[in-house]
Write an enzyme that holds these catalytic residues in place. Structure first.
Site, PDB file in Angstrom:
ATOM      1  N   HIS A 186       0.831  -1.214   0.000  1.00  0.00           N
ATOM      2  CA  HIS A 186       0.000   0.000   0.000  1.00  0.00           C
ATOM      3  C   HIS A 186       0.856   1.249   0.000  1.00  0.00           C
ATOM      4  O   HIS A 186       0.497   2.267  -0.563  1.00  0.00           O
ATOM      5  CB  HIS A 186      -0.947  -0.012   1.187  1.00  0.00           C
ATOM      6  CG  HIS A 186      -1.940  -1.094   1.051  1.00  0.00           C
ATOM      7  ND1 HIS A 186      -2.986  -1.004   0.175  1.00  0.00           N
ATOM      8  CD2 HIS A 186      -2.005  -2.320   1.596  1.00  0.00           C
ATOM      9  CE1 HIS A 186      -3.654  -2.122   0.216  1.00  0.00           C
ATOM     10  NE2 HIS A 186      -3.088  -2.948   1.057  1.00  0.00           N
ATOM     11  N   GLU A 428       1.681 -11.970 -27.202  1.00  0.00           N
ATOM     12  CA  GLU A 428       2.622 -12.117 -26.087  1.00  0.00           C
ATOM     13  C   GLU A 428       3.249 -13.506 -26.059  1.00  0.00           C
ATOM     14  O   GLU A 428       3.912 -13.871 -25.095  1.00  0.00           O
ATOM     15  CB  GLU A 428       1.970 -11.762 -24.752  1.00  0.00           C
ATOM     16  CG  GLU A 428       0.705 -12.487 -24.416  1.00  0.00           C
ATOM     17  CD  GLU A 428       0.115 -12.037 -23.067  1.00  0.00           C
ATOM     18  OE1 GLU A 428       0.769 -11.301 -22.326  1.00  0.00           O
ATOM     19  OE2 GLU A 428      -1.012 -12.465 -22.775  1.00  0.00           O
ATOM     20  N   ASN A 451       6.042  -8.150 -21.737  1.00  0.00           N
ATOM     21  CA  ASN A 451       6.547  -8.836 -20.538  1.00  0.00           C
ATOM     22  C   ASN A 451       6.557 -10.343 -20.779  1.00  0.00           C
ATOM     23  O   ASN A 451       7.541 -11.029 -20.535  1.00  0.00           O
ATOM     24  CB  ASN A 451       5.680  -8.528 -19.314  1.00  0.00           C
ATOM     25  CG  ASN A 451       5.475  -7.036 -19.112  1.00  0.00           C
ATOM     26  OD1 ASN A 451       6.294  -6.254 -19.541  1.00  0.00           O
ATOM     27  ND2 ASN A 451       4.392  -6.659 -18.478  1.00  0.00           N
ATOM     28  N   ASP A 452       5.422 -10.851 -21.270  1.00  0.00           N
ATOM     29  CA  ASP A 452       5.372 -12.292 -21.532  1.00  0.00           C
ATOM     30  C   ASP A 452       6.100 -12.647 -22.820  1.00  0.00           C
ATOM     31  O   ASP A 452       6.713 -13.706 -22.918  1.00  0.00           O
ATOM     32  CB  ASP A 452       3.916 -12.772 -21.582  1.00  0.00           C
ATOM     33  CG  ASP A 452       3.383 -13.004 -20.179  1.00  0.00           C
ATOM     34  OD1 ASP A 452       4.092 -13.645 -19.387  1.00  0.00           O
ATOM     35  OD2 ASP A 452       2.294 -12.505 -19.859  1.00  0.00           O
ATOM     36  N   CYS A 499       1.689  -2.860 -24.787  1.00  0.00           N
ATOM     37  CA  CYS A 499       1.215  -2.540 -23.433  1.00  0.00           C
ATOM     38  C   CYS A 499       2.093  -3.147 -22.336  1.00  0.00           C
ATOM     39  O   CYS A 499       1.809  -2.979 -21.165  1.00  0.00           O
ATOM     40  CB  CYS A 499      -0.238  -2.951 -23.254  1.00  0.00           C
ATOM     41  SG  CYS A 499      -0.515  -4.715 -23.365  1.00  0.00           S
TER      42      CYS A 499
HETATM   43  C1  PEP Z   1       2.583  -8.433 -20.828  1.00  0.00           C
HETATM   44  O1  PEP Z   1       2.739  -9.665 -20.724  1.00  0.00           O
HETATM   45  O2  PEP Z   1       3.416  -7.681 -21.351  1.00  0.00           O
HETATM   46  C2  PEP Z   1       1.362  -7.803 -20.292  1.00  0.00           C
HETATM   47  C3  PEP Z   1       1.090  -6.534 -20.528  1.00  0.00           C
HETATM   48  O3  PEP Z   1       0.544  -8.552 -19.508  1.00  0.00           O
HETATM   49  P1  PEP Z   1       0.890  -8.952 -17.982  1.00  0.00           P
HETATM   50  O4  PEP Z   1       2.115  -8.184 -17.590  1.00  0.00           O
HETATM   51  O5  PEP Z   1      -0.295  -8.574 -17.189  1.00  0.00           O
HETATM   52  O6  PEP Z   1       1.106 -10.408 -18.106  1.00  0.00           O
HETATM   53 MG    MG Z   2       1.064 -10.914 -20.224  1.00  0.00          MG
END
Ligand code: PEP
Ligand code: MG
Length: 549
Positions: A186, A428, A451-452, A499
């Site tokens: 938090h 992803e 990210n993935d 994203c």
């Molecule tokens: C990603 O994988 O880049 C993504 C935006 O989704 P998350 O980070 O929620 O897996």
């Molecule tokens: Mg993801």
């Protein structure tokens, strides 16, 4: 000068007096009664705690908004949790006092949270401790602690509980430093919301004699300097002056377009976790929401959130955005985001397992309910749906079939919705990127989940900090996949965004401009630095080859 270092949760420089907050755990001893009397004490404390938490909810609603306030309704729920009650009663029956029973049962429950994989759920351990502490306080007749600030200060503590945070006079807080705590604590969330330079998890406690000394929090590097020498202090004062100036200058970019020197527009949207975050997105100049991580609604619930509950949350976000696009990602439960009521099987490799849309293939009702809620919200604003973890064309076709059924049913029930609502997919997985030409036929848009995509392309577990050095986000393999996906999307007249965390990487903005990425979705504080960067670029001169060859 003493130096500490930890994890920065908001970039910026804070300089001010250090206020060390120690939690007082001492209490006058109370006599232990019979088991029945101890149980009565527990129930009386629980009633008092629930009433107090409801009060705190009302206070927080007025001072920090709904999403921060909700923590107190969650605490009231935790205080009344049946498992906690059973554990406390069993311990009292075994001869413990009420206070000790609550303390131990709270600790056991917090350990259960700490052992969870998901960072968000892990961070909830501090909530359980907070609730147990509150109950013990009432049982032992302790007075409520208050953090009194006479002047603007940097606050340091082992960690701040939500109750500490809500009662603070925010106008006197310059930043936070905590010994423990994560990105999802938090303290971290509040620091980001209030734009306070803060460092968590310094894994050391700041010595009490440092109370009142000058402190510097460097939210860029994660450094905390106590009692700095004059030269260091002067250098940081200069750095702070510059960053404050920069931040002020960037404010002028609010409302401006994110367009390159040669007129290529790249929209900047925001990533959010709940409807309340829309406010931060708009305040920072976000042009829409490119990723609403709807799974948080699932993670915060003790059972599948109903269509109505989901609809209300999505609709609120859509209305707040007032015509700006809201991309709602269907739930991404599984892997590091586990909700116990899904009862997912234990897996050897959860990141490669039953996750997000894959769960829906087995339990289509989840997708049906969520798409109904999203379609209903599409009548209240500019809404799109987005599906994560896609690896095949058939998967997208399946989602579209469910969407068609939803439209048919809503039509029969005379419930309004936007029949033209876009349905996009996340790219992803390397599989999705490599068949982006075929996927572009089916999806209305793409959004790169970098990210993935990084995790799956480089075979590097995104949860494993030890591998951070290997996980080169600028690896050519990843950039080539993004470039190919962008070319495929554009060839079919579709738009493509990014994203994942790469979207805010200013070292790649030129590459994204060269690929003509249409949209970048980032956390709200990164919108303006990114807009500034885009406005300094020339898309025509940007060379994608320089990044991928
Ligand atoms: C990603 O994988 O880049 C993504 C935006 O989704 P998350 O980070 O929620 O897996
Ligand atoms: Mg993801």
């Amino acid at each position: 000068m003493t130096e500490y270092s930890g994890k920065s949760v908001f970039a910026g420089i804070a300089i001010g007096r250090l206020k060390i907050v120690r939690h007082d755990d001492s209490a006058a001893p109370v006599e232990q009664g019979t088991a029945e009397q101890e149980k009565e004490k527990f129930y009386a404390a629980r009633d008092k705690a629930v009433a107090e938490l409801n009060d705190l909810y009302d206070k927080a609603l007025g001072s920090v908004g709904e999403s921060e306030a909700e923590i107190f309704s969650m605490h009231a729920m935790m205080a009344q949790d049946g498992d906690l009650e059973d554990a406390v009663l069993a311990k009292i029956d075994a001869g413990e006092s009420a206070a000790r029973a609550v303390d131990e049962a709270g600790f056991d429950l917090s350990q259960m949270f700490i052992r969870m994989d998901d960072e968000y759920m892990k961070a909830r351990a501090v909530d359980v401790i907070d609730v147990a502490k509150r109950l013990c306080g009432y049982i032992l007749g302790k007075k409520e602690e208050e953090i009194v600030l006479d002047e603007p200060s940097i606050l340091a503590s082992s960690d701040f509980t939500p109750s500490d945070v809500v009662k603070l006079d925010k106008s006197k807080v310059l930043g936070f430093v905590t010994t423990f705590g994560s990105d999802n604590s938090h303290t971290a969330i509040l620091a980001r919301t209030l734009a306070l330079p803060s460092v968590v998890n310094i894994r050391d406690s700041i010595d009490l004699p440092f109370d009142g000394k000058t402190c510097i929090v460097d939210g860029f590097t994660g450094k905390v300097l106590v009692d700095p020498d004059p030269k260091t202090l002067a250098a940081y004062e200069e750095k702070k002056r510059k960053t404050d100036e920069e931040r002020l200058r960037r404010q002028e970019l609010i409302g401006q377009k994110s367009v390159t020197e040669d007129g290529v527009e790249m929209r900047i949207y925001c990533n959010i976790g709940n409807s309340e975050d829309v406010k931060a997105a708009l305040a920072n100049g976000g042009e829409g929401v490119g990723l609403f991580r709807s799974e948080f609604l699932y993670l915060e619930s003790s059972d599948y959130p109903s269509e109505q509950k989901q609809y209300e949350e999505y609709s609120r976000a859509a209305k707040l955005l007032d015509g700006k696009l809201l991309v709602i990602r269907t739930m991404d439960i599984g892997a590091d985001k586990q909700a116990p009521y899904f009862h997912l099987p234990k897996e050897e490799n959860p990141a490669l397992g039953l996750r997000s849309v894959r769960i829906c293939f087995e339990r289509p009702q989840i997708m049906y309910t969520q798409l109904r809620a999203i379609y209903r919200a599409s009548a209240d604003g500019n809404v799109a749906a987005m599906v994560p973890m896609i690896i095949g064309v058939n998967e997208v076709r399946w989602v579209k079939e469910v969407a068609a059924k939803v439209r048919e049913d809503l039509g029969k029930e005379n419930i309004p919705f936007n029949a033209e609502m876009q349905i996009g997919i996340m790219i992803e997985t390397p599989a999705a990127a490599l068949i982006a030409d075929e996927l572009a036929e089916e999806a209305d848009f793409f959004s790169i989940g970098s990210n993935d995509l990084t995790q799956y392309t480089l075979a590097v577990d995104r949860q494993n900090q030890a591998l951070e050095k290997i996980a080169d986000p600028h690896h050519k393999a990843i950039l080539r996949l993004i470039r190919y996906a962008a070319d495929c999307a554009h060839a079919k007249g579709k738009w493509i965004g990014v994203c994942g965390e790469l979207a805010r990487d200013l070292g790649l903005t030129e590459f994204f401009a060269a690929c003509r990425i249409d949209e970048l979705s980032v956390s709200p504080p990164y919108v303006l630095p990114l807009r500034e960067k885009i406005r300094s670029l020339n898309a025509e001169k940007a060379d994608a080859d320089a990044f991928t060859k």
